[in-house]
Design a protein around this motif. Structure first.
Motif, PDB file in Angstrom:
ATOM      1  N   LYS A   1       1.919  11.527 -10.321  1.00  0.00           N
ATOM      2  CA  LYS A   1       1.159  12.791 -10.254  1.00  0.00           C
ATOM      3  C   LYS A   1       2.081  13.992 -10.437  1.00  0.00           C
ATOM      4  O   LYS A   1       1.695  15.000 -11.010  1.00  0.00           O
ATOM      5  CB  LYS A   1       0.433  12.870  -8.913  1.00  0.00           C
ATOM      6  CG  LYS A   1      -0.390  14.107  -8.708  1.00  0.00           C
ATOM      7  CD  LYS A   1      -1.063  14.080  -7.353  1.00  0.00           C
ATOM      8  CE  LYS A   1      -1.749  15.399  -7.076  1.00  0.00           C
ATOM      9  NZ  LYS A   1      -2.292  15.440  -5.712  1.00  0.00           N
TER      10      LYS A   1
ATOM     11  N   GLY B   1       2.044   6.439  -7.060  1.00  0.00           N
ATOM     12  CA  GLY B   1       1.000   7.367  -7.498  1.00  0.00           C
ATOM     13  C   GLY B   1       1.428   8.816  -7.349  1.00  0.00           C
ATOM     14  O   GLY B   1       1.191   9.642  -8.238  1.00  0.00           O
ATOM     15  N   CYS B   2       2.075   9.128  -6.230  1.00  0.00           N
ATOM     16  CA  CYS B   2       2.563  10.494  -5.995  1.00  0.00           C
ATOM     17  C   CYS B   2       3.641  10.859  -7.017  1.00  0.00           C
ATOM     18  O   CYS B   2       3.647  11.977  -7.545  1.00  0.00           O
ATOM     19  CB  CYS B   2       3.102  10.596  -4.574  1.00  0.00           C
ATOM     20  SG  CYS B   2       3.669  12.241  -4.118  1.00  0.00           S
TER      21      CYS B   2
ATOM     22  N   MET C   1       0.832  -1.206   0.000  1.00  0.00           N
ATOM     23  CA  MET C   1       0.000   0.000   0.000  1.00  0.00           C
ATOM     24  C   MET C   1       0.868   1.259   0.000  1.00  0.00           C
ATOM     25  O   MET C   1       0.603   2.206  -0.749  1.00  0.00           O
ATOM     26  CB  MET C   1      -0.947   0.010   1.214  1.00  0.00           C
ATOM     27  CG  MET C   1      -1.990  -1.075   1.182  1.00  0.00           C
ATOM     28  SD  MET C   1      -3.116  -0.937  -0.218  1.00  0.00           S
ATOM     29  CE  MET C   1      -3.996   0.528   0.207  1.00  0.00           C
ATOM     30  N   LYS C   2       1.910   1.270   0.817  1.00  0.00           N
ATOM     31  CA  LYS C   2       2.809   2.434   0.864  1.00  0.00           C
ATOM     32  C   LYS C   2       3.495   2.646  -0.474  1.00  0.00           C
ATOM     33  O   LYS C   2       3.568   3.761  -0.972  1.00  0.00           O
ATOM     34  CB  LYS C   2       3.856   2.265   1.978  1.00  0.00           C
ATOM     35  CG  LYS C   2       3.317   2.527   3.363  1.00  0.00           C
ATOM     36  CD  LYS C   2       4.438   2.625   4.376  1.00  0.00           C
ATOM     37  CE  LYS C   2       4.737   1.280   4.948  1.00  0.00           C
ATOM     38  NZ  LYS C   2       5.702   1.307   6.053  1.00  0.00           N
ATOM     39  N   ARG C   3       4.005   1.540  -1.067  1.00  0.00           N
ATOM     40  CA  ARG C   3       4.669   1.667  -2.364  1.00  0.00           C
ATOM     41  C   ARG C   3       3.694   2.174  -3.418  1.00  0.00           C
ATOM     42  O   ARG C   3       4.035   3.031  -4.235  1.00  0.00           O
ATOM     43  CB  ARG C   3       5.275   0.326  -2.792  1.00  0.00           C
ATOM     44  CG  ARG C   3       6.648   0.085  -2.213  1.00  0.00           C
ATOM     45  CD  ARG C   3       7.351  -1.068  -2.901  1.00  0.00           C
ATOM     46  NE  ARG C   3       6.550  -2.272  -3.002  1.00  0.00           N
ATOM     47  CZ  ARG C   3       6.490  -3.233  -2.102  1.00  0.00           C
ATOM     48  NH1 ARG C   3       7.210  -3.125  -1.005  1.00  0.00           N
ATOM     49  NH2 ARG C   3       5.740  -4.297  -2.281  1.00  0.00           N
ATOM     50  N   GLY C   4       2.481   1.649  -3.421  1.00  0.00           N
ATOM     51  CA  GLY C   4       1.476   2.101  -4.387  1.00  0.00           C
ATOM     52  C   GLY C   4       1.197   3.585  -4.252  1.00  0.00           C
ATOM     53  O   GLY C   4       1.089   4.307  -5.255  1.00  0.00           O
ATOM     54  N   ASN C   5       1.109   4.065  -3.027  1.00  0.00           N
ATOM     55  CA  ASN C   5       0.888   5.497  -2.796  1.00  0.00           C
ATOM     56  C   ASN C   5       2.082   6.321  -3.265  1.00  0.00           C
ATOM     57  O   ASN C   5       1.921   7.394  -3.851  1.00  0.00           O
ATOM     58  CB  ASN C   5       0.602   5.778  -1.324  1.00  0.00           C
ATOM     59  CG  ASN C   5      -0.776   5.331  -0.905  1.00  0.00           C
ATOM     60  OD1 ASN C   5      -1.694   5.249  -1.722  1.00  0.00           O
ATOM     61  ND2 ASN C   5      -0.939   5.027   0.368  1.00  0.00           N
ATOM     62  N   LEU C   6       3.298   5.827  -3.016  1.00  0.00           N
ATOM     63  CA  LEU C   6       4.495   6.539  -3.469  1.00  0.00           C
ATOM     64  C   LEU C   6       4.570   6.576  -4.989  1.00  0.00           C
ATOM     65  O   LEU C   6       4.903   7.605  -5.581  1.00  0.00           O
ATOM     66  CB  LEU C   6       5.758   5.890  -2.891  1.00  0.00           C
ATOM     67  CG  LEU C   6       5.985   6.103  -1.395  1.00  0.00           C
ATOM     68  CD1 LEU C   6       7.101   5.207  -0.898  1.00  0.00           C
ATOM     69  CD2 LEU C   6       6.285   7.560  -1.097  1.00  0.00           C
TER      70      LEU C   6
END
Length: 128
Positions: free
Chosen positions: A35, A31-32, A24-29
């Motif tokens: 972006k 995505g950021c 989850m953390k990697r996916g958020n990173l």
């Protein structure tokens, strides 16, 4: 936590929340990074992290592997680099304190306590 518990293949129950949280953390990173039109993600894992991950992999999964210092994610659009993999944790902590940077202690957001297995491996390595 309920979602994490059912995050195994086909919705099966997982034995640890750590892998789910890391994904989850990697996916958020990722995505950021996308972006903000970045194609490099720089992570600050150090030599001690790599040694701990290696031992955890060997002891719990039976695989001889650890974190890579450089790789492209499966989508191919982002390279992940870990430039601190040759630095000891103590050296990084000393530098952070001397430069008045914050040092964030490890904690587990899922259970609000110290990560049990990584802490046990860290203690094992500290005796060597």
């Amino acid at each position: 936590v309920d979602r994490a518990n059912r995050s195994g293949r086909g919705g099966s129950v997982v034995s640890s929340l750590c892998a789910f949280c890391a994904r989850m953390k990697r996916g958020n990173l990722y995505g950021c990074a996308r972006k903000n039109n970045c194609n490099k993600l720089v992570l600050a894992q150090h030599l001690d992290d790599c040694a701990e991950s290696f031992l955890m992999s060997v002891m719990h999964n039976g695989f001889l592997r650890t974190m890579k210092a450089h790789y492209k994610i499966n989508a191919g659009d982002i390279s992940v680099i870990r430039p601190m993999v040759y630095c000891r944790e103590s050296l990084m902590t000393e530098f952070a304190k001397a430069a008045h940077l914050p040092v964030i202690n490890e904690n587990c957001p899922a259970c609000f306590e110290e990560p049990k297995e990584r802490a046990r491996i860290k203690k094992l390595l500290s005796r060597e």
